[in-house]
Scaffold this active site. Structure first.
Site, mmCIF file in Angstrom:
data_model
loop_
_atom_site.group_PDB
_atom_site.id
_atom_site.type_symbol
_atom_site.label_atom_id
_atom_site.label_comp_id
_atom_site.label_asym_id
_atom_site.label_seq_id
_atom_site.Cartn_x
_atom_site.Cartn_y
_atom_site.Cartn_z
ATOM 1 N N GLY A 252 44.225 46.685 36.516
ATOM 2 C CA GLY A 252 43.335 47.346 37.872
ATOM 3 C C GLY A 252 42.350 48.053 37.821
ATOM 4 C CD GLU A 294 50.065 43.087 32.530
ATOM 5 O OE1 GLU A 294 50.780 42.074 31.814
ATOM 6 O OE2 GLU A 294 49.978 42.979 33.696
ATOM 7 N N GLY A 296 42.169 43.545 32.237
ATOM 8 C CA GLY A 296 41.202 42.429 32.340
ATOM 9 C C GLY A 296 39.992 42.890 32.657
ATOM 10 N NE ARG A 297 37.916 43.826 38.794
ATOM 11 C CZ ARG A 297 37.835 43.101 39.544
ATOM 12 N NH1 ARG A 297 36.792 42.434 40.019
ATOM 13 N NH2 ARG A 297 38.685 42.449 40.408
ATOM 14 N NE ARG A 334 35.045 39.237 41.622
ATOM 15 C CZ ARG A 334 34.499 40.399 42.102
ATOM 16 N NH1 ARG A 334 33.378 40.752 41.949
ATOM 17 N NH2 ARG A 334 35.268 41.252 42.505
ATOM 18 C CB CYS A 365 25.512 21.761 49.784
ATOM 19 S SG CYS A 365 24.329 20.878 48.787
ATOM 20 C CD GLU A 366 30.604 25.834 50.884
ATOM 21 O OE1 GLU A 366 30.738 27.087 51.582
ATOM 22 O OE2 GLU A 366 31.414 25.308 50.532
HETATM 23 N N1 LLP Z 1 47.933 42.106 35.434
HETATM 24 C C1 LLP Z 1 48.490 41.534 36.462
HETATM 25 C C2 LLP Z 1 49.810 41.027 36.679
HETATM 26 C C3 LLP Z 1 47.366 40.967 37.367
HETATM 27 O O1 LLP Z 1 47.916 40.064 38.288
HETATM 28 C C4 LLP Z 1 46.120 41.146 37.092
HETATM 29 C C5 LLP Z 1 45.076 40.459 37.968
HETATM 30 C C6 LLP Z 1 45.847 41.779 35.887
HETATM 31 C C7 LLP Z 1 46.799 42.553 35.055
HETATM 32 C C8 LLP Z 1 44.558 42.286 35.544
HETATM 33 O O2 LLP Z 1 43.774 42.999 36.450
HETATM 34 P P1 LLP Z 1 42.326 43.726 36.364
HETATM 35 O O3 LLP Z 1 42.605 44.693 35.175
HETATM 36 O O4 LLP Z 1 41.428 42.492 35.958
HETATM 37 O O5 LLP Z 1 42.030 44.334 37.674
HETATM 38 N N2 LLP Z 1 39.851 37.150 41.215
HETATM 39 C C9 LLP Z 1 39.732 38.699 41.597
HETATM 40 C C10 LLP Z 1 40.745 39.497 40.874
HETATM 41 C C11 LLP Z 1 42.012 39.175 40.725
HETATM 42 C C12 LLP Z 1 43.147 39.789 40.006
HETATM 43 C C13 LLP Z 1 44.546 39.099 39.630
HETATM 44 N N3 LLP Z 1 45.268 39.958 38.795
HETATM 45 C C14 LLP Z 1 38.470 39.205 41.688
HETATM 46 O O6 LLP Z 1 37.393 38.631 41.150
HETATM 47 O O7 LLP Z 1 37.920 40.039 41.906
#
Ligand code: LLP
Length: 443
Positions: A252, A294, A296-297, A334, A365-366
């Site tokens: 997150g 965990e 990601g981003r 996004r 096309c939007e």
């Molecule tokens: N752990 C779980 C259980 C999750 O559901 C997620 C993201 C993460 C970790 C990683 O979160 P991060 O560190 O990336 O914030 N598509 C959306 C984001 C969806 C996130 C879904 N879950 C966007 O482009 O903003």
């Protein structure tokens, strides 16, 4: 100390003597010529730096595991880099499990997550030896118990819970609030624990899992999340005599898409989490748990940029000036999905001052396919290369073939070297899964 998620640009970004943007020692205008556009460019040094900053921030806490949330961007090369950095992987589908496994990830360090895992996927997770499964719901408890029994194995699990914490992010990416599709409500935990204890004998409950949301800028909510989870663990111990040892706090941490975004550093988040563990383990009279993080981003977002070529333009009389690029909502959904705001530069005019306000439109096309609404840039001409920052997370991973447009390639840059990590699609790839039934085949 600052961490890479607090920078808009990959940390190796420079302007070279041709006045071009350079990333990882590579001239982005030359990359665009060599590989074509749109092109995703990933800076290896930014990825590794961010991964190391996570480890550094938690280094005083011995019981911590880092799992990369693969959904942000997964390809075999990224698995290799983060496996080398000692990360495990948070995986949410058979496809992600397959990618991690075939790229040589240490499956014992991986976690399988998701709110509707199929029996086949659970079986696959057990067969490849995934270390932990985060169980989301009652159906899954029964399915997983059957799959574990069939494989003759006992499976370590976490229970995914909704901690009832709201964060201030886009409502589509909030997950920890009470009315969420993810996980057990705290009022359902007792029933789940009873089922595991009395019926699902092949499941071994080791802890709790939560994820509050994504693109988070607040730090206090991590303190609160630890508090909620430890309190729940203490309650389970008191009521059932079961000693849970793990908490997974999800991901997150936000990144800086624009000048006005001020995400905290990883050190600030780590400080909140570790303080909360200390305070609350004492408060609830329990041992300090093993923790899983965990992200990601924040690991991958800043490392990635997208290069586009400018094409047609249109000055609406008394309205906006649009410049269209050769990509858009299919390679980066996004902006249209979450009204996400991005920053861009003209890669071949990086030394020039902004001269005009333009709206960067996608090619799809939007009418809603607008990548940036009004940005000040040097005068844009056909053939200029635009460099969009911070497209590393949830760009390629959410891309589509809308309008039957080919998915772009991705390259990894480092020390003046560039390597393809995802090939550009070809028209043959595009139709490779199409089937024409015999009865409608052209004679
Ligand atoms: N752990 C779980 C259980 C999750 O559901 C997620 C993201 C993460 C970790 C990683 O979160 P991060 O560190 O990336 O914030 N598509 C959306 C984001 C969806 C996130 C879904 N879950 C966007 O482009 O903003």
């Amino acid at each position: 100390m600052n961490t890479a998620n607090q920078s808009i640009k990959p940390i190796t970004t420079k302007i070279n003597d041709k006045g071009h943007i350079e990333i990882g020692g590579c001239d982005t205008v030359e990359l665009a010529e060599k590989y074509g556009t749109p092109l995703y460019v990933y800076d290896e040094e930014t990825i590794r730096t961010m991964a190391r900053q996570y480890k550094e921030a938690f280094k005083d806490y011995p019981k911590v595991s880092m799992l990369y949330a693969s959904k942000a961007f997964m390809t075999k090369a990224v698995v290799r880099i983060l496996d080398e950095e000692g990360f495990g992987f948070d995986l949410v589908s058979g496809g992600e499990i397959y990618t991690a496994h075939t790229a040589g990830a240490d499956m014992k360090k991986c976690l399988f997550n998701g709110n509707n895992k199929s029996y086949d996927e659970l079986e696959m997770a057990i067969n490849v030896g995934i270390g932990l499964i985060s169980v989301d719901n009652f159906l899954e408890l029964a399915l997983l118990d059957n799959a574990a029994k069939a494989a003759g194995k006992s499976v370590d699990i976490l229970l995914r819970v909704t901690p009832g914490i709201e964060c201030h992010t886009h409502e589509y990416i909030q997950t920890g609030h009470l009315d969420s599709k993810f996980g057990f409500d705290l009022t359902q935990v007792d029933e789940a624990v009873e089922l595991i204890k009395d019926e699902h004998k092949n499941l071994n409950l080791v802890g709790l899992h939560a994820h509050i949301g994504s693109q988070i800028f607040e730090t206090q909510i991590y303190y609160d999340e630890v508090d909620v989870l430890l309190k729940e663990m203490a309650r389970i111990k008191e009521k059932f005599g079961i000693n849970l040892t793990h908490i997974n706090l999800g991901g997150g941490l936000g990144i800086k898409y624009t000048d006005s975004d001020c995400p905290p550093s990883v050190y600030e988040i780590a400080e909140k989490i570790l303080t909360s563990i200390k305070d609350n383990a004492k408060k609830y009279n329990m041992q300090e748990p093993e923790i899983h993080i965990e992200p990601g981003r924040s690991i991958i977002g800043t490392s990635g940029v997208t290069l586009y070529t400018a094409g047609s333009s249109k000055q609406v009389p008394k309205g906006r000036k649009y410049v269209a690029v050769d990509g858009g909502m299919a390679d980066n959904p996004r902006p249209s999905l979450y009204q996400a705001v991005y920053t861009a530069d003209v890669a071949n005019k990086a030394n020039l001052e902004p001269e005009e306000k333009v709206t960067i439109a996608g090619r799809f096309c939007e009418s809603g396919d607008i990548l940036i609404n009004e940005i000040s840039l040097p005068e844009l001409e056909e053939g200029d290369i635009l460099c969009f920052y911070n497209t590393g997370a949830y760009g390629y991973s959410m891309s589509s073939n809308y309008n039957r447009v080919l998915k772009p390639a991705a390259v990894l840059v480092n020390n003046s070297q560039s390597d393809i990590i995802i090939d550009r699609e070809s028209y043959e790839h595009l139709v490779s899964l199409d089937v024409i039934p015999d009865r409608i085949k052209k004679a």
